[in-house]
Design a protein around this motif. Structure first.
Motif, PDB file in Angstrom:
ATOM      1  N   PHE A 167       0.794  -1.153  -0.079  1.00 54.67           N
ATOM      2  CA  PHE A 167       0.066  -0.008  -0.069  1.00 54.67           C
ATOM      3  C   PHE A 167       0.869   1.159  -0.018  1.00 54.67           C
ATOM      4  CE2 PHE A 167      -2.904  -3.108   1.998  1.00 54.67           C
ATOM      5  CZ  PHE A 167      -3.868  -3.164   0.922  1.00 54.67           C
ATOM      6  N   ASN A 168       2.318   1.144  -0.166  1.00 54.87           N
ATOM      7  CA  ASN A 168       3.138   2.405  -0.242  1.00 54.87           C
ATOM      8  C   ASN A 168       2.932   3.028   0.690  1.00 54.87           C
ATOM      9  OD1 ASN A 168       4.745   3.655  -1.422  1.00 54.87           O
ATOM     10  ND2 ASN A 168       3.151   5.165  -2.654  1.00 54.87           N
ATOM     11  N   VAL A 169       2.948   2.451   2.226  1.00 60.75           N
ATOM     12  CA  VAL A 169       2.996   3.325   3.414  1.00 60.75           C
ATOM     13  C   VAL A 169       4.335   3.132   3.877  1.00 60.75           C
ATOM     14  CG1 VAL A 169       2.066   3.209   5.712  1.00 60.75           C
ATOM     15  CG2 VAL A 169       0.792   2.822   3.799  1.00 60.75           C
ATOM     16  N   LYS A 170       4.912   4.532   4.291  1.00 60.76           N
ATOM     17  CA  LYS A 170       6.346   4.517   4.673  1.00 60.76           C
ATOM     18  C   LYS A 170       6.535   3.802   6.132  1.00 60.76           C
ATOM     19  CE  LYS A 170       7.459   8.806   2.630  1.00 60.76           C
ATOM     20  NZ  LYS A 170       5.770   9.229   2.410  1.00 60.76           N
ATOM     21  N   ARG A 171       7.612   3.087   6.457  1.00 56.16           N
ATOM     22  CA  ARG A 171       7.632   2.094   7.444  1.00 56.16           C
ATOM     23  C   ARG A 171       8.690   3.055   8.487  1.00 56.16           C
ATOM     24  NH1 ARG A 171       9.758  -3.095   4.766  1.00 56.16           N
ATOM     25  NH2 ARG A 171      10.067  -1.634   3.322  1.00 56.16           N
ATOM     26  N   ILE A 183       0.920   2.958  11.657  1.00 61.47           N
ATOM     27  CA  ILE A 183       1.106   2.369  10.229  1.00 61.47           C
ATOM     28  C   ILE A 183       0.042   1.600   9.965  1.00 61.47           C
ATOM     29  CG2 ILE A 183       2.192   0.671   8.895  1.00 61.47           C
ATOM     30  CD1 ILE A 183       4.949   1.800  10.209  1.00 61.47           C
ATOM     31  N   LEU A 186      -3.104   3.663   9.202  1.00 57.95           N
ATOM     32  CA  LEU A 186      -2.923   4.381   7.775  1.00 57.95           C
ATOM     33  C   LEU A 186      -3.414   3.141   6.636  1.00 57.95           C
ATOM     34  CD1 LEU A 186       0.621   6.377   7.815  1.00 57.95           C
ATOM     35  CD2 LEU A 186      -1.712   6.985   7.585  1.00 57.95           C
ATOM     36  N   ARG A 190      -7.487   3.267   4.599  1.00 58.57           N
ATOM     37  CA  ARG A 190      -7.575   2.840   3.187  1.00 58.57           C
ATOM     38  C   ARG A 190      -8.648   1.803   3.189  1.00 58.57           C
ATOM     39  NH1 ARG A 190      -3.595   3.042  -1.090  1.00 58.57           N
ATOM     40  NH2 ARG A 190      -2.303   4.160   0.418  1.00 58.57           N
TER      41      ARG A 190
ATOM     42  N   ARG B  10       6.115  12.593  14.719  1.00 58.65           N
ATOM     43  CA  ARG B  10       6.171  11.818  13.368  1.00 58.65           C
ATOM     44  C   ARG B  10       5.410  12.418  12.212  1.00 58.65           C
ATOM     45  NH1 ARG B  10       5.851   5.896  12.558  1.00 58.65           N
ATOM     46  NH2 ARG B  10       5.033   5.385  10.490  1.00 58.65           N
ATOM     47  N   ILE B  38      -6.136  12.594   9.542  1.00 63.96           N
ATOM     48  CA  ILE B  38      -5.793  11.988   8.545  1.00 63.96           C
ATOM     49  C   ILE B  38      -7.068  11.367   7.792  1.00 63.96           C
ATOM     50  CG2 ILE B  38      -3.905  10.457   7.723  1.00 63.96           C
ATOM     51  CD1 ILE B  38      -2.439  11.041  10.344  1.00 63.96           C
ATOM     52  N   PHE B  40      -8.063   9.057   4.078  1.00 62.14           N
ATOM     53  CA  PHE B  40      -7.851   8.381   2.870  1.00 62.14           C
ATOM     54  C   PHE B  40      -8.850   8.678   1.882  1.00 62.14           C
ATOM     55  CE2 PHE B  40      -8.666   4.645   0.019  1.00 62.14           C
ATOM     56  CZ  PHE B  40      -7.625   4.576  -0.720  1.00 62.14           C
ATOM     57  N   HIS B  41      -8.547   8.939   0.592  1.00 73.37           N
ATOM     58  CA  HIS B  41      -9.251   9.064  -0.627  1.00 73.37           C
ATOM     59  C   HIS B  41      -9.194   8.015  -1.771  1.00 73.37           C
ATOM     60  CE1 HIS B  41     -11.437  12.854   0.731  1.00 73.37           C
ATOM     61  NE2 HIS B  41     -10.214  13.154   1.422  1.00 73.37           N
ATOM     62  N   HIS B  62      -0.331  13.697   1.719  1.00 75.04           N
ATOM     63  CA  HIS B  62       0.671  12.668   2.475  1.00 75.04           C
ATOM     64  C   HIS B  62       1.381  11.780   1.579  1.00 75.04           C
ATOM     65  CE1 HIS B  62       1.783   9.184   4.926  1.00 75.04           C
ATOM     66  NE2 HIS B  62       2.419   9.970   5.475  1.00 75.04           N
ATOM     67  N   ASN B  63       0.240  11.229   0.608  1.00 73.27           N
ATOM     68  CA  ASN B  63       0.595   9.992  -0.242  1.00 73.27           C
ATOM     69  C   ASN B  63      -0.342  10.018  -1.198  1.00 73.27           C
ATOM     70  OD1 ASN B  63       0.741   7.357  -1.067  1.00 73.27           O
ATOM     71  ND2 ASN B  63       2.010   6.975   0.759  1.00 73.27           N
ATOM     72  N   ILE B 110      -3.821   9.851   0.424  1.00 68.87           N
ATOM     73  CA  ILE B 110      -3.722  10.010   1.883  1.00 68.87           C
ATOM     74  C   ILE B 110      -3.701  11.469   2.149  1.00 68.87           C
ATOM     75  CG2 ILE B 110      -3.084   9.520   4.398  1.00 68.87           C
ATOM     76  CD1 ILE B 110      -2.763   6.597   3.491  1.00 68.87           C
TER      77      ILE B 110
END
Lengths: 232, 643
Positions: A167-171, A183, A186, A190, B10, B38, B40-41, B62-63, B110
Motif C-alpha cells: 500500500f506504499n506506506v512508509k515504514r 502504520i 494508515l 484505506r 512523526r 488524516i 484516505f481518498h 501525505h501520499n 492520503i
C-alpha cells in the motif's frame, strides 16, 4: 477513575448496517510471542472516527519491566528506560481500558494483542475488556477475494511490512507500539474507506465479539515468515 | 500514559520536509502537527468541489496525487496535479469563501487536514510562510500556474498585467496603441495625406479603398524619399507613393506576434484589420515606436542594437542582456515556441553582426570577398532552435562560387572568415565546441557540392556506428547568409532518402540504441530527486530521445523543412492519423521538458541538462513522467521500422 466500564459485560449488539463510530487501532510490544505467558512492554493506539485518523485521540504508554528480556532488540525499550518513562502494569492497563471506551479494536493480527491484554488485565485487576475487534489481515484477505483491492504479490506473506510495501506506506517507526499502530491505522483507513464505498456489511461481518481470556488460553502472534513479527 | 507524542513528532517530521511548514519553528510545527487529521481518498474520489463553501481547513498530500481542475460544462480544464507534500484548498489567504476549483484524487491518496484558524494565527510571526502561501494563490487561486510564475510573484510586486516592460507571447497590446490611426483614400493627393499626418502628429497614414480595405501606407520615410527624389507634383496621388503591400494583423494582436512580424518584414508599421487580412477594413496602426515606448526593454530593441554594434565587447553585453531578458520572460510552457523563435532570431542577428565584423576585419587585412555565396548554419540543437544559451553550438558553413574565377578563392576566403568568426564567438562568451563541429573545422566548411556528396555518403555508405556523429547535420538550419544553399542540400537529402529506403531502417536502429533504459526514467521519481538531493538529466533522458525519434519519423515522411522537434512532431501528428495522439502527446511533453531545461540553463548559464525535479510544479512533474510513456511508445513504433 471510573472502573465500572472495566467489568466484563456482554457487548452491545452491533447495528446491522451502521459500523462502529469509533475504532481504536492498537499495537503492543511484548516480551515474547506467547500471549498467556509473556508481558506487555508498551501499548500504542490511535483512534479512527469519521473515517479519519484522529491523532488527538491517541494513547501511548511504557510499562515498567523488572529485567531486560530478549525482545529488547526488537522494540528497543530497555529496563532502564522503562523505569524512567514507564508506569506500573495495572495503572497502564486500567488507563488503556478507560481510553478505549466501547470502541472496536483494530490491529494487525489483533487477536494476539487482545488476548495478552486481557490475560494481563485479568491477572492484575481481575477484570477484562470485552470490546469487539477487527483484524486488518482478515480484512485485506476478504477484500482481495472480493477484488476490491489489488492482490498482494506474495499471498503467503502476512506481515505488516508486506502490507506497507503493497500500500506504499512508509515504514518509519516500525516495532514501536505507537509507530506500528499508526502504520496499521494508515492501512486501515484505506481499507475501511474502500469497503464503506462498496459493502460496509463485509467489515461488520469480520468484527469479532470480545473474547474472555478463559476461552483462549494460548494465542501466538503469527509472523509473515515465522520471524518478522516475533517479539523475541 | 499520554497522548501518543511520537505520532505528533512523526507528523511534524513529514511536514518539515515541505514548504511552508519547513519555515516554522519546531514548537509551532509540533503545535500544528497536533491538529492534523488524516483521511484516505480512493482514486477518483472528490475532495472538494468548485463553488461549494470552503471548509475551515486545508490539506497537505501525505501520499498519492490530486487533480485540480475547473469544470467547463462537461469538460474539465486541468489546472494542476499536486503530489506528496503539496497543499490543497488554501484559498483562505485570499479570503475566498468558496472553492474556486475542484480537487479529485488522481490515485489512492492520503491527506492531512489542518484547521485554518490556528494555522493562520502563526502567520504574522512567519513572513516566509505568508509569502509562500500568497505566492501559491496570487495569480491562480488554488493553483500554481505552469512554470511557477505565480510562485515568483509576491503581493505588492507588480503583477504580470501591470508591469510596464513585461512582455511575453500572451501579452496583448493596450488599446491606446491599437486605436490611433489615420487613413486617406487612394486618390487623395500626397499633400492632403501629409497635411493629415502633420495635423495629428502621426508618423504614418494608411491608404485605403473606398470600402476601407488597406492598399498601402505612407510613412514619414516615404515622404522624405519623395522630397529627396525631387518629384513632388502638387497633384501627386497617395497611391503613387505609398509603400505596398501593407503587413496586416488581426484586432487585439499579441505583442510577441507583432514584434516577430516587424522583425521578419523589416517593416516598422503594421496595419490592423478586422480579420487580420488585407481584404477587410483597416482598424488601426501599430508602430515600432509605440511598442518601444510601451515595452522599452525587449528582444526587438536588443536585436536592433546588435545590428549597429561595432565591437565584440558590446555584443557580449547585448547577448548577456538578452539572456537576462529571456530568463525574465520565460514564464510559461506555452511561451516556449515563441521563445525558441525569438532566441533563434537573436542568434541570427548576432551571427549576422559577428560575420559583418569578421568580414570588416578581413577587409582591413586585405582579404576581400570573392564572387561567392555563403551560408553559415547551425546543426543539432541549434538547428532545431532548442539551444537557448551560449553553449557549444554545432555549426558549419556552405559556400558556392558564382564564377570559375572565384572558385579557387572561395575555399580560402571561407576558411579565413570561419576562423575570424569562431574567434569572435569565443570573445562573446560562446563555449568552445570540444567536438570541433564548427565552421573553423575545414571538414564542416565546404562547398555546396561537397555537402551534397556528404549526404550521399551518409545515406548510402556510412556504418551504423558512425551515423550518430553526423546526425546533427540532418537538422541543419541557415543562420546567416544565402539560405538557399541549405535548402539546396536538403532537397538532395530528400531525394537520397527516397531512393535508399534501407537508410530509414539503419536510422531507426541507431535511434533505438540511443534511448536510455527504463531504469533511468525511474530515477526521476525517487524521493532523493523529488527532495532536490539529486538532479535529473533531462537532456539525456527526454530531449535527446524525443528529438532523435522525431527526426527519424520526419525523415521517413520526407519532412526536412521543419527541423525543430516540436514542429516535426506536430507535423507528424497532422500527417499520421493512426498515431496522431501519440505525436501530439510527445510534442506537449517535449515542450515542458524544453521549458524546464531552458529555465535552468538561463538561470545557471549552463546547458540546462540537469534539472532539479524538486523545483518543478506538480503538473510539470506529472507531464514529464507521462512523456516517458510517449518515448517508449515511439520507441515501439520505431522498432517496426527496423524489421
Amino acid at each position: 477513575m471510573d472502573h465500572s466500564s472495566l467489568s466484563h459485560q456482554p457487548h452491545k449488539a452491533l447495528d446491522p448496517v451502521v459500523l462502529p463510530s469509533r475504532w481504536v487501532v492498537l499495537d503492543t510490544e511484548t516480551t515474547g510471542v506467547i500471549a498467556t505467558r509473556d508481558q506487555i512492554v508498551s501499548i500504542g493506539a490511535v483512534a479512527v472516527s469519521d473515517a479519519e485518523i484522529q491523532p488527538q485521540d491517541s494513547f501511548e504508554c511504557v510499562i515498567r519491566q523488572p529485567y531486560n528480556s530478549s525482545s529488547v532488540v526488537v522494540h528497543g525499550i530497555t529496563q532502564d528506560e522503562s523505569e524512567r518513562r514507564g508506569t506500573s502494569e495495572s495503572e497502564a492497563l486500567l488507563a488503556f481500558s478507560e481510553y478505549i471506551k466501547d470502541a472496536c479494536l483494530v490491529g494487525h493480527h489483533v487477536e494476539f494483542d487482545v488476548t495478552i491484554l486481557n490475560h494481563r488485565m485479568k491477572h492484575k485487576t481481575g477484570r477484562v475488556v470485552s470490546n469487539p475487534f477487527l483484524d486488518t489481515m482478515e480484512l485485506v484477505i476478504a477484500m482481495e477475494e472480493a477484488k476490491w483491492i489489488d492482490p498482494r504479490p506474495s499471498p503467503n506473506d502476512f506481515g505488516l511490512d508486506a502490507l506497507c510495501r503493497h500500500f506504499n506506506v512508509k515504514r518509519s517507526g516500525r516495532h514501536t507500539a505507537p509507530g506500528d499502530a499508526f502504520i496499521t491505522a494508515l492501512i486501515f483507513i484505506r481499507l475501511l474507506s474502500i469497503a464503506a464505498n462498496r459493502e460496509p456489511d463485509m467489515v461488520r461481518r469480520l468484527i469479532h465479539p470480545g473474547i474472555p481470556p478463559s476461552e483462549k488460553d494460548r494465542v501466538s502472534k503469527p509472523g509473515s515468515n515465522g520471524q518478522e513479527e516475533k517479539k523475541a | 500514559m499520554s497522548l501518543a507524542e511520537s505520532l505528533f513528532q512523526r507528523i511534524a517530521d513529514f511536514l518539515d520536509d515541505y514548504p511552508p511548514f519547513q519555515y516554522l519553528g519546531k514548537e509551532d510545527l509540533l503545535r500544528i502537527a497536533r491538529l492534523v487529521k488524516i483521511k484516505f481518498h480512493e482514486r477518483d474520489e472528490t475532495i472538494f468541489e468548485e463553488n461549494t463553501p470552503r471548509r475551515n481547513l486545508f490539506y497537505v498530500i501525505h501520499n498519492g496525487s490530486v487533480r485540480v481542475f475547473n469544470r467547463k460544462g462537461k469538460k474539465h480544464q486541468l489546472r494542476d496535479i499536486r503530489v506528496e507534500g503539496e497543499l490543497l484548498g488554501i484559498g483562505h489567504i485570499s479570503g475566498l469563501p468558496h472553492y474556486t476549483q475542484s480537487a479529485v484524487a488522481e490515485n489512492d491518496t492520503i491527506l492531512y487536514s489542518i484547521p485554518w484558524e490556528p494555522f493562520s494565527q502563526l502567520l504574522p510571526a512567519y513572513p516566509d510562510v505568508m509569502r509562500f502561501l500568497r505566492a501559491n494563490t496570487s495569480l491562480h487561486p488554488e493553483s500554481r500556474s505552469w512554470g511557477g510564475a505565480a510562485s515568483e510573484m509576491l503581493p505588492g510586486d507588480p503583477g504580470a498585467d501591470t508591469l510596464v516592460g513585461h512582455i511575453n507571447e500572451t501579452t496583448y497590446l493596450p488599446q491606446i496603441v491599437q486605436k490611433r490611426f489615420l487613413a486617406c483614400q487612394t486618390n487623395d493627393t500626397l499633400q492632403e495625406a501629409a497635411f493629415k499626418m502633420l495635423q495629428n502628429e502621426l508618423e504614418a497614414i494608411i491608404v485605403v479603398d473606398p470600402d476601407g480595405t488597406p492598399k498601402g501606407m505612407i510613412t514619414k520615410t516615404d515622404m522624405t524619399r519623395c522630397v529627396q527624389s525631387g518629384r513632388l507634383p502638387r497633384k501627386a496621388l497617395a497611391k503613387e507613393f505609398m509603400s505596398a503591400p501593407v503587413i496586416t494583423v488581426g484586432e487585439n494582436p499579441r505583442l510577441g506576434d507583432c514584434m516577430r512580424l516587424m522583425l521578419k518584414s523589416a517593416c516598422r508599421f503594421l496595419c490592423m484589420t478586422k480579420d487580420g487580412s488585407a481584404f477587410t477594413p483597416a482598424t488601426g496602426v501599430i508602430s515600432e515606436r509605440d511598442l518601444m515606448l510601451y515595452y522599452g526593454n525587449n528582444p526587438m530593441v536588443i536585436i536592433r542594437q546588435i545590428g549597429i554594434s561595432d565591437n565584440f565587447e558590446e555584443l557580449t553585453h547585448l547577448r548577456y542582456r538578452a539572456d537576462m531578458l529571456m530568463l525574465n520572460e520565460l514564464r510559461s510552457v506555452d511561451a516556449i515556441l515563441w521563445f525558441s523563435e525569438v532566441v533563434h532570431d537573436l542568434n541570427c542577428a548576432f551571427a549576422r553582426r559577428v560575420i559583418e565584423l569578421a568580414q570588416a576585419d578581413l577587409r582591413a587585412e586585405g582579404y576581400f570577398p570573392p564572387d561567392v555565396h555563403l551560408c553559415w548554419m547551425a546543426a543539432g540543437a541549434g538547428g532545431r532552435k532548442e539551444l537557448f544559451t551560449r553553449t557549444a553550438m554545432d555549426r558549419g558553413m556552405v559556400y558556392k562560387a558564382l564564377s570559375s574565377a572565384a572558385e579557387s578563392h572561395a575555399a580560402d576566403y571561407a576558411t579565413r572568415l570561419a576562423h575570424t568568426l569562431s574567434n569572435g564567438l569565443l570573445k562573446c562568451g560562446w563555449t568552445p565546441n570540444t567536438r570541433q563541429m564548427t565552421e573553423a573545422n575545414i571538414q564542416w566548411n565546404r562547398s555546396l557540392s561537397d555537402w551534397e556528396a556528404y549526404f550521399h555518403q551518409w545515406i548510402n555508405h556510412t556504418l551504423d556506428d558512425e551515423l550518430p556523429s553526423v546526425l546533427p547535420w540532418f537538422d541543419a538550419l541557415p543562420i546567416a547568409g544565402n539560405d538557399y544553399l541549405v535548402d539546396s542540400f536538403q532537397s538532395v537529402l530528400v531525394r537520397e532518402i527516397a531512393s535508399h529506403p534501407a537508410f530509414i531502417r539503419r536510422l531507426a536502429s541507431v535511434t533505438i540504441t540511443s534511448i536510455p533504459k527504463p531504469e533511468e526514467y525511474e530515477a526521476f521519481s525517487t524521493r532523493e530527486n523529488r527532495l532536490g538531493e539529486r538532479r535529473f538529466d533531462i537532456s539525456h533522458s527526454v530531449l535527446q530521445p524525443l528529438s532523435h525519434l522525431a527526426r527519424l519519423f520526419a525523415l521517413k515522411e520526407g519532412i526536412v523543412k521543419h527541423t525543430s522537434t516540436i514542429d516535426r512532431l506536430n507535423k507528424l501528428a497532422k500527417t499520421s492519423a493512426a498515431h496522431r495522439a501519440l505525436f501530439e502527446d510527445a510534442a506537449e511533453g517535449f515542450k515542458i521538458a524544453l521549458f524546464c531545461s531552458a529555465k535552468t540553463g538561463l538561470r545557471e548559464q549552463s546547458p540546462g541538462n540537469l534539472i532539479e525535479p524538486a523545483t518543478l510544479t506538480g503538473i510539470e512533474q506529472q507531464s514529464i513522467k507521462s512523456t516517458f510513456r510517449s518515448i517508449f511508445e515511439l520507441q515501439n513504433l520505431a522498432e517496426t521500422l527496423v524489421s
